[in-house]
Every structure is written in C-alpha cells, then in structure tokens.
Design an enzyme around this catalytic site. Sequence first.
Site, short mmCIF file in Angstrom:
data_model
loop_
_atom_site.label_atom_id
_atom_site.label_comp_id
_atom_site.label_asym_id
_atom_site.label_seq_id
_atom_site.Cartn_x
_atom_site.Cartn_y
_atom_site.Cartn_z
N THR A 199 -5.90 2.86 -6.87
CA THR A 199 -7.18 2.70 -6.17
C THR A 199 -8.08 3.88 -6.52
O THR A 199 -7.71 5.03 -6.31
CB THR A 199 -6.94 2.62 -4.65
OG1 THR A 199 -6.13 1.47 -4.41
CG2 THR A 199 -8.24 2.49 -3.88
N ASP A 236 -12.12 -8.74 -5.61
CA ASP A 236 -11.84 -9.01 -4.19
C ASP A 236 -13.06 -8.66 -3.36
O ASP A 236 -14.01 -8.04 -3.83
CB ASP A 236 -10.56 -8.30 -3.71
CG ASP A 236 -10.71 -6.80 -3.53
OD1 ASP A 236 -11.83 -6.30 -3.24
OD2 ASP A 236 -9.69 -6.09 -3.65
N LYS A 293 -8.21 -0.40 -9.30
CA LYS A 293 -8.84 -1.16 -8.21
C LYS A 293 -10.06 -0.37 -7.71
O LYS A 293 -9.91 0.77 -7.26
CB LYS A 293 -7.83 -1.34 -7.07
CG LYS A 293 -8.38 -2.02 -5.83
CD LYS A 293 -7.23 -2.35 -4.87
CE LYS A 293 -7.69 -3.04 -3.62
NZ LYS A 293 -8.34 -2.16 -2.66
N TYR A 322 -2.19 6.03 -4.66
CA TYR A 322 -3.26 7.03 -4.57
C TYR A 322 -2.81 8.23 -5.41
O TYR A 322 -1.62 8.52 -5.52
CB TYR A 322 -3.48 7.47 -3.12
CG TYR A 322 -4.16 6.45 -2.26
CD1 TYR A 322 -5.44 5.99 -2.56
CD2 TYR A 322 -3.54 5.93 -1.13
CE1 TYR A 322 -6.09 5.05 -1.77
CE2 TYR A 322 -4.18 4.99 -0.32
CZ TYR A 322 -5.45 4.56 -0.64
OH TYR A 322 -6.08 3.64 0.15
N ARG A 349 -16.08 5.11 8.86
CA ARG A 349 -15.87 3.89 9.66
C ARG A 349 -16.16 4.22 11.11
O ARG A 349 -15.32 4.78 11.83
CB ARG A 349 -14.45 3.41 9.49
CG ARG A 349 -14.05 3.46 8.02
CD ARG A 349 -13.22 2.36 7.52
NE ARG A 349 -12.91 2.60 6.12
CZ ARG A 349 -11.70 2.68 5.62
NH1 ARG A 349 -10.65 2.53 6.41
NH2 ARG A 349 -11.52 2.90 4.34
N HIS A 368 -13.62 -2.33 -1.74
CA HIS A 368 -12.66 -2.01 -0.69
C HIS A 368 -13.01 -2.75 0.62
O HIS A 368 -12.89 -2.20 1.72
CB HIS A 368 -12.65 -0.49 -0.44
CG HIS A 368 -11.32 0.10 -0.11
ND1 HIS A 368 -10.58 0.85 -0.97
CD2 HIS A 368 -10.58 0.05 1.03
CE1 HIS A 368 -9.47 1.26 -0.39
NE2 HIS A 368 -9.44 0.77 0.83
N SER A 421 0.83 -1.20 0.00
CA SER A 421 0.00 0.00 0.00
C SER A 421 0.87 1.25 0.00
O SER A 421 1.99 1.26 0.51
CB SER A 421 -0.88 -0.03 1.26
OG SER A 421 -1.50 1.20 1.46
C1 LIG Z 1 -7.22 -3.04 7.28
C2 LIG Z 1 -7.36 -2.82 5.81
C3 LIG Z 1 -6.58 -1.87 5.18
C4 LIG Z 1 -6.70 -1.66 3.79
N1 LIG Z 1 -5.88 -0.75 3.18
C5 LIG Z 1 -5.98 -0.57 1.84
C6 LIG Z 1 -5.11 0.36 1.18
O1 LIG Z 1 -4.26 0.98 1.79
N2 LIG Z 1 -5.29 0.52 -0.16
C7 LIG Z 1 -6.23 -0.17 -0.88
O2 LIG Z 1 -6.36 0.02 -2.09
N3 LIG Z 1 -7.04 -1.08 -0.28
C8 LIG Z 1 -6.93 -1.29 1.06
N4 LIG Z 1 -7.76 -2.21 1.67
C9 LIG Z 1 -8.72 -2.99 0.85
C10 LIG Z 1 -8.10 -4.32 0.38
O3 LIG Z 1 -7.06 -4.13 -0.54
C11 LIG Z 1 -9.16 -5.21 -0.27
O4 LIG Z 1 -9.77 -4.52 -1.32
C12 LIG Z 1 -10.23 -5.70 0.71
O5 LIG Z 1 -9.67 -5.94 1.98
C13 LIG Z 1 -10.88 -6.97 0.20
O6 LIG Z 1 -11.88 -7.39 1.09
P1 LIG Z 1 -11.67 -8.54 2.20
O7 LIG Z 1 -10.95 -7.91 3.33
O8 LIG Z 1 -13.05 -8.94 2.54
O9 LIG Z 1 -10.85 -9.64 1.56
C14 LIG Z 1 -7.65 -2.42 3.05
C15 LIG Z 1 -8.43 -3.38 3.69
C16 LIG Z 1 -8.30 -3.60 5.06
C17 LIG Z 1 -9.14 -4.66 5.72
#
Ligand SMILES: Cc1cc2nc3c(=O)[nH]c(=O)nc-3n(C[C@H](O)[C@H](O)[C@H](O)COP(=O)(O)O)c2cc1C
Length: 381
Positions: free
Chosen positions: A158, A309, A254, A132, A167, A278, A109
């Site tokens: 993203t 995802d 994404k 980003y 949140r 996300h 990330s």
């Molecule tokens: C704690 C956490 C932090 C995340 N941080 C980012 C991030 O920095 N950038 C991003 O594009 N997606 C981020 N995501 C989204 C994930 O890349 C992904 O799209 C998502 O977790 C998929 O869903 P799942 O947790 O049900 O597998 C984050 C998700 C979580 C749970």
Amino acid sequence: MRLRDCHNFHDFRRLAQRRLPRPIFDYIDGAADDEVTYRRNTASFERCDLLPSVLRGVETVDMSVTVLGQKLAMPVYCSPTALQRLFHHDGERAVAAAAAKYGTMFGVSSLGTVSIEELRKAHDTPQVYQFYYHRDRGLNRAMMQRAREAGVEVMMLTVDSITGGNRERDLRTGFSIPFRLTPGGMLQFAIRPMWGINYLTHERFKLPQLDQHVDMSGGAVSIGRYFTEMLDPSMNWDDVAEMVRLWNGQFCLKGIMTVADAKRAVEIGCTGIVLSNHGGRQLDGSRAAFDQLAEIVDAVGDRIDVIMDGGIQRGTHVLKALSLGAKAVGVGRFYLYPLAAAGQAGVERALGLMRAEIERGMKLMGCTAIGQLSRENLRFR
Ligand SMILES: Cc1cc2nc3c(=O)[nH]c(=O)nc-3n(C[C@H](O)[C@H](O)[C@H](O)COP(=O)(O)O)c2cc1C
C-alpha cells in the site's frame, strides 16, 4: 431486519449500523476530511452509461478472470482491510471462507486480526498480503520471508498511506487501538451491550502479522504510533524496486493514481497496480479510481494488470470497470458491512448477490465472457 431481508449494499449497511457500537461503525463507514472523495467514488459510476447489445444468445455466462497470475471464478475480490475482529468475532476467518466459497481472492491486512499462516492453511483460494513499508529494513525482509513461507500468492504494497488520513469521525468518538474513547464514544458502546458481551466471550483481539515484531498487544504501541514511528515516510521507488526483486513473484502496488507512477511500477517489475484512493480514507479530494481508469489502462494495460477499487456497490459498477479495461476490482465496505451484520453468512450472501448481479448484467449486456466487455458498451455523459 434480518439477513434474508438484505438485498443490497444499503440493506447490509443499515443492519451493520444496528449491530455495531457507533465508533466501530463510523470507523468502517467514515473517510477523510469532508468525505468528498468517498462520495465521489460511487457517484463516478453514475456518469457512465451502459449500452447493451441484444439477441446474442447468452444462455451461459463465464465470469472468471485471471489476474496477478490467479484464476478467479468471479472478477471481484475482497480487498485487505484492518481490524476485522472488531466487526465480527470471526473476522478474517469469515471473509476468507466466504471468498473461498465463491472462488475468489481475499486480502489480509498487515493490521489483520488472524494470521496469514492460519488463513493460508484453511483455504486454497488465492491470498493477498497487504504490506506496509517499515523504517527497519530487516523487519521488511523478515515479514516478506514469513509471507513466502506461509505460501501467500500475492504481495500488495500500500503506497497511499505514508501518513494516516484525517478521519474526523474517529476523532469525535475516540476510536483508536488501543481504545481511547471519548465519554460520548463510551456511551455508544453502553447502548450496544450485545457487541461487548460477544467481544469479551470470544477470542482475544490480536494483530498476529505484527505481534512477532512489534509489541502491540500490551498497548505499548498504538496503531497511530505504529504509523508515525515504525512506517517509513521516506519510502521511494528504489526501495520498492528492491522489494519487488526480493519477492520475485506477483507484486502489486495499491494506491497508484497517475500514468507516470503506473509506468514506473511497470519499470520496476510490478505485475499489477490497484488504482485506489483507499475508499476515500486518505487524501480527500483525490480523484475516483474509476474516473482515472481509462487513461491508465491505455498507458500500461498491455504490460501490467490494472485493477481498481473504491465505491463499488453493484454488479453493474463492476461491469463498467471491466469494460474500461480493469482486470478485476476490489471491494472493501461491500463485504465489511455484511461481515458486521452476520459474519460468514453475511459475506457469503453479499458475494452471492454480487455474483448474481454480474451474471444478470452480463446477460442483459449480451456478453457470455468478460473478454467481450469493451468500451463500445459505454458512454460517458
Ligand atoms: C475499515 C477499513 C479498513 C481498511 N484497512 C485497510 C488496510 O489495512 N490496508 C489497506 O491497504 N487498505 C485498507 N482499506 C482500504 C480497502 O482495502 C479498499 O481500498 C477500500 O475499502 C475500497 O473502497 P470501498 O470500501 O468503497 O470498496 C480499508 C478500508 C476500510 C473501509
């Protein structure tokens, strides 16, 4: 409960919950508003049934896939997630090492806590850099140049986080970077002293993707302010088209959810799209990626790699997505709870269980290669 007692997603989640102070656990576990989309993501797989074919000779199974020009030994990769150092002191190092062991891709990330350069040197497995888009165009170019010099294989922009999701669990605990804990949130840290001791006796928390460009470390800029002041909510298709041209390599968006946007991604030269909400953390009420997959594969699947995802907890979820036409799937919490529970060993165990579930599932479905999975194997209720 120990690592060897963890046999599935729910076991890892429980173990993570015991290890982490509540505000950090809730940062991973939580989602936006009423968390409807978050719940829907996994529920969507349950509306779809698998139809196995039998007596097909399935002694050996090949679950490798090629996606975004990368050959992966299994069709699941670790999607980029922020702040992993808070979940375990090895953070991204643990996740990258586990992904390398299983021959799959890992994402780093923009808010990652280990540098893209260090991770690129440590492992050969493909690396995704999650980007980003900043107001400062020079900064965007400099960051892309840095990623190119580091040897990053895939750029992933993203596009669903133009503003932060609501949140509410984080509002209640005061989770933010730097920490601005509420008294209740502070108490939660006090009753998990091991986390604090561990945090203070290991390497300092850093955001090395940003540190060179933004003064985050001294607490001058919070992540909240980074989003509101530095990222560019006016980003549009022309801006992204220019980025794609500049990168001139594997470039993935994404957070695409509509056929029209998927077609535009093709037009501007992207090589992949990730259908994603996300993990339910941005727009609550948005559709599950799995429910939207068939429509988008039908529209652009022959011209671009379609990935999804959200909500994946089981090998059979992966098989359903691949049967609909996804080239690969990303997971977030699936590896974050194991990371929090047991570091690299936890992520390795989770990916090992996932691989075993996919292999078993393919055998039970009568498939020896991913290409044999098709919509004939599925029925929707
Ligand atoms: C704690 C956490 C932090 C995340 N941080 C980012 C991030 O920095 N950038 C991003 O594009 N997606 C981020 N995501 C989204 C994930 O890349 C992904 O799209 C998502 O977790 C998929 O869903 P799942 O947790 O049900 O597998 C984050 C998700 C979580 C749970």
